[in-house]
Design a protein around this motif. Sequence first.
Motif, PDB file in Angstrom:
ATOM      1  N   TYR A 146      65.395  55.751  50.226  1.00 14.95           N
ATOM      2  CA  TYR A 146      65.074  57.176  50.299  1.00 14.95           C
ATOM      3  C   TYR A 146      63.564  57.367  50.139  1.00 14.95           C
ATOM      4  CZ  TYR A 146      70.070  57.816  49.839  1.00 14.95           C
ATOM      5  OH  TYR A 146      71.429  57.760  50.055  1.00 14.95           O
ATOM      6  N   LYS A 147      63.023  58.225  50.962  1.00 20.89           N
ATOM      7  CA  LYS A 147      61.595  58.523  50.883  1.00 20.89           C
ATOM      8  C   LYS A 147      61.331  59.380  49.650  1.00 20.89           C
ATOM      9  CE  LYS A 147      57.793  60.307  53.741  1.00 20.89           C
ATOM     10  NZ  LYS A 147      57.454  60.917  55.050  1.00 20.89           N
ATOM     11  N   ALA A 148      60.291  59.029  48.906  1.00 21.46           N
ATOM     12  CA  ALA A 148      59.972  59.738  47.676  1.00 21.46           C
ATOM     13  C   ALA A 148      58.454  59.892  47.562  1.00 21.46           C
ATOM     14  CB  ALA A 148      60.527  58.999  46.465  1.00 21.46           C
ATOM     15  N   GLU A 149      58.043  60.698  46.580  1.00 23.70           N
ATOM     16  CA  GLU A 149      56.617  60.914  46.355  1.00 23.70           C
ATOM     17  C   GLU A 149      56.388  61.107  44.867  1.00 23.70           C
ATOM     18  OE1 GLU A 149      53.138  63.333  45.424  1.00 23.70           O
ATOM     19  OE2 GLU A 149      55.196  64.078  45.414  1.00 23.70           O
ATOM     20  N   TRP A 150      55.329  60.455  44.349  1.00 20.68           N
ATOM     21  CA  TRP A 150      54.980  60.598  42.945  1.00 20.68           C
ATOM     22  C   TRP A 150      53.462  60.639  42.811  1.00 20.68           C
ATOM     23  CZ3 TRP A 150      52.528  57.357  39.225  1.00 20.68           C
ATOM     24  CH2 TRP A 150      52.624  57.826  37.905  1.00 20.68           C
ATOM     25  N   GLU A 151      52.943  61.771  42.353  1.00 21.26           N
ATOM     26  CA  GLU A 151      51.517  61.957  42.145  1.00 21.26           C
ATOM     27  C   GLU A 151      50.696  61.633  43.399  1.00 21.26           C
ATOM     28  OE1 GLU A 151      50.298  63.436  39.712  1.00 21.26           O
ATOM     29  OE2 GLU A 151      51.739  63.283  38.073  1.00 21.26           O
ATOM     30  N   GLY A 152      51.303  61.922  44.553  1.00 24.63           N
ATOM     31  CA  GLY A 152      50.608  61.686  45.813  1.00 24.63           C
ATOM     32  C   GLY A 152      50.975  60.389  46.499  1.00 24.63           C
ATOM     33  N   ASP A 186      45.897  58.611  55.761  1.00 29.25           N
ATOM     34  CA  ASP A 186      46.715  58.134  56.881  1.00 29.25           C
ATOM     35  C   ASP A 186      46.943  56.629  56.806  1.00 29.25           C
ATOM     36  OD1 ASP A 186      46.772  60.718  57.864  1.00 29.25           O
ATOM     37  OD2 ASP A 186      45.075  60.413  59.214  1.00 29.25           O
ATOM     38  N   HIS A 187      46.199  55.954  55.977  1.00 30.63           N
ATOM     39  CA  HIS A 187      46.311  54.489  55.846  1.00 30.63           C
ATOM     40  C   HIS A 187      46.890  54.097  54.488  1.00 30.63           C
ATOM     41  CE1 HIS A 187      44.000  53.967  59.562  1.00 30.63           C
ATOM     42  NE2 HIS A 187      43.284  54.998  59.136  1.00 30.63           N
ATOM     43  N   GLN A 188      47.543  55.050  53.852  1.00 33.15           N
ATOM     44  CA  GLN A 188      48.112  54.805  52.527  1.00 33.15           C
ATOM     45  C   GLN A 188      48.995  53.566  52.522  1.00 33.15           C
ATOM     46  OE1 GLN A 188      51.218  57.047  49.573  1.00 33.15           O
ATOM     47  NE2 GLN A 188      49.625  58.325  50.414  1.00 33.15           N
ATOM     48  N   ASN A 189      48.822  52.756  51.481  1.00 34.12           N
ATOM     49  CA  ASN A 189      49.591  51.531  51.217  1.00 34.12           C
ATOM     50  C   ASN A 189      49.228  50.346  52.112  1.00 34.12           C
ATOM     51  OD1 ASN A 189      51.089  52.687  49.070  1.00 34.12           O
ATOM     52  ND2 ASN A 189      52.437  53.685  50.554  1.00 34.12           N
ATOM     53  N   ASP A 225      37.317  55.777  42.509  1.00 34.25           N
ATOM     54  CA  ASP A 225      38.101  55.034  41.519  1.00 34.25           C
ATOM     55  C   ASP A 225      38.901  53.911  42.175  1.00 34.25           C
ATOM     56  OD1 ASP A 225      37.241  56.706  39.454  1.00 34.25           O
ATOM     57  OD2 ASP A 225      38.877  58.139  39.816  1.00 34.25           O
ATOM     58  N   PHE A 226      38.789  52.733  41.595  1.00 35.36           N
ATOM     59  CA  PHE A 226      39.578  51.568  41.997  1.00 35.36           C
ATOM     60  C   PHE A 226      40.281  51.025  40.762  1.00 35.36           C
ATOM     61  CE2 PHE A 226      36.642  52.089  45.376  1.00 35.36           C
ATOM     62  CZ  PHE A 226      37.122  51.406  46.494  1.00 35.36           C
ATOM     63  N   CYS A 227      41.237  50.132  40.989  1.00 32.38           N
ATOM     64  CA  CYS A 227      42.002  49.585  39.864  1.00 32.38           C
ATOM     65  C   CYS A 227      42.371  48.131  40.132  1.00 32.38           C
ATOM     66  CB  CYS A 227      43.275  50.407  39.651  1.00 32.38           C
ATOM     67  SG  CYS A 227      44.359  49.795  38.326  1.00 32.38           S
ATOM     68  N   VAL A 228      42.306  47.321  39.090  1.00 34.77           N
ATOM     69  CA  VAL A 228      42.918  45.990  39.124  1.00 34.77           C
ATOM     70  C   VAL A 228      44.234  46.118  38.376  1.00 34.77           C
ATOM     71  CG1 VAL A 228      42.721  43.566  38.500  1.00 34.77           C
ATOM     72  CG2 VAL A 228      40.692  44.845  39.226  1.00 34.77           C
ATOM     73  N   GLU A 229      45.328  46.144  39.119  1.00 39.04           N
ATOM     74  CA  GLU A 229      46.668  46.331  38.563  1.00 39.04           C
ATOM     75  C   GLU A 229      47.177  44.986  38.052  1.00 39.04           C
ATOM     76  OE1 GLU A 229      49.979  47.158  37.195  1.00 39.04           O
ATOM     77  OE2 GLU A 229      49.195  48.949  38.216  1.00 39.04           O
ATOM     78  N   ILE A 230      47.363  44.887  36.735  1.00 34.73           N
ATOM     79  CA  ILE A 230      47.671  43.591  36.144  1.00 34.73           C
ATOM     80  C   ILE A 230      48.995  43.019  36.638  1.00 34.73           C
ATOM     81  CG2 ILE A 230      48.844  44.464  34.078  1.00 34.73           C
ATOM     82  CD1 ILE A 230      47.244  42.219  32.542  1.00 34.73           C
ATOM     83  N   TRP A 260      47.913  55.330  45.910  1.00 36.08           N
ATOM     84  CA  TRP A 260      47.485  56.716  45.732  1.00 36.08           C
ATOM     85  C   TRP A 260      47.969  57.225  44.380  1.00 36.08           C
ATOM     86  CZ3 TRP A 260      44.601  57.747  49.942  1.00 36.08           C
ATOM     87  CH2 TRP A 260      44.035  59.021  50.073  1.00 36.08           C
ATOM     88  N   TYR A 261      47.062  57.763  43.585  1.00 34.22           N
ATOM     89  CA  TYR A 261      47.446  58.407  42.330  1.00 34.22           C
ATOM     90  C   TYR A 261      46.517  59.593  42.122  1.00 34.22           C
ATOM     91  CZ  TYR A 261      48.254  59.396  37.415  1.00 34.22           C
ATOM     92  OH  TYR A 261      48.546  60.034  36.226  1.00 34.22           O
ATOM     93  N   GLN A 262      47.016  60.780  42.431  1.00 38.00           N
ATOM     94  CA  GLN A 262      46.201  61.992  42.376  1.00 38.00           C
ATOM     95  C   GLN A 262      44.911  61.801  43.175  1.00 38.00           C
ATOM     96  OE1 GLN A 262      45.681  62.916  38.203  1.00 38.00           O
ATOM     97  NE2 GLN A 262      47.880  63.234  37.876  1.00 38.00           N
TER      98      GLN A 262
END
Length: 275
Positions: A146-152, A186-189, A225-230, A260-262
């Motif tokens: 199912y398609k979902a969305e959370w904080e963008g 448009d290039h999310q993910n 903003d960038f993130c290194v996701e552990i 994407w997060y906000q």
Amino acid sequence: MKKFLTVLCALSLALTFAACTTEKENVEENVDGEGEAVEGEAETDGEGEAVEGEAETEGEGETETEGEGETEEEVKVMTYEEYAAAAIDEAVVIDAYVQGKQSWWDNKATVYTQDEDGAYFLYEMACSEEDYAKLVPGTHILVKGYKAEWEGEVEIVDATFEIIEGEYIAEAFDATALLGKDELIDHQNKLVSFKGLTVEAVEYKNGEPGDDIYLTLGLDGASYDFCVEIYLTGEDSDVYKTVGELEAGDVVDVEAFLYWYQGANPHITAITVAE
């Protein structure tokens, strides 16, 4: 005279015996071995006509079997365009290729996938630990969820998958020119790259190594903003170690999944520091 009567009697007995034998054979032809009427034998009235009410067959004796000829409806796999147009909470079916694995726990996997047209973030997809090991980059999977969305962040939830034939590794899309622009979403993910960024700040979540790293990078006077996701690139990875040693003013090129997060919050998967 006696001789004539004797012959006549013998002839009468023979005719009677023959008649009885014929009647017996006719009866035997209409019974099975246990004396029951043979199924399907037509009954007749006294004039040899079929008795009214006997079952008639269609198509010269052929009968239709309920459901015969029906096939299970084929699953319709969406194009990326169809997926992008689908409403939130709508059931979706996609096929895509694994590009990166973020985490596995409690028989749930979080995975980045992509095809030649777009990318899909699979959040906590049902997955055994054994199958998780098979989801190496390039693996082709069919996904239902199912398609979902959370904080963008647009994602697929409550998903199941199966591995299918095929392999594809996406090249990083250079999104440098799209930083700060509406078209970036448009290039999310997708796996993307950004080049020539200047380090402005490095901060560990909770203030010390062992958790995510928040990285602020600048380009043309704007900060991003960038993130290194552990969970995606653990503290033993080269990416985690390199980012932890950055200093303000360093110039870097990065590759990241465009999470994407906000707003855009790319999760870095590779980094090169300019000399």
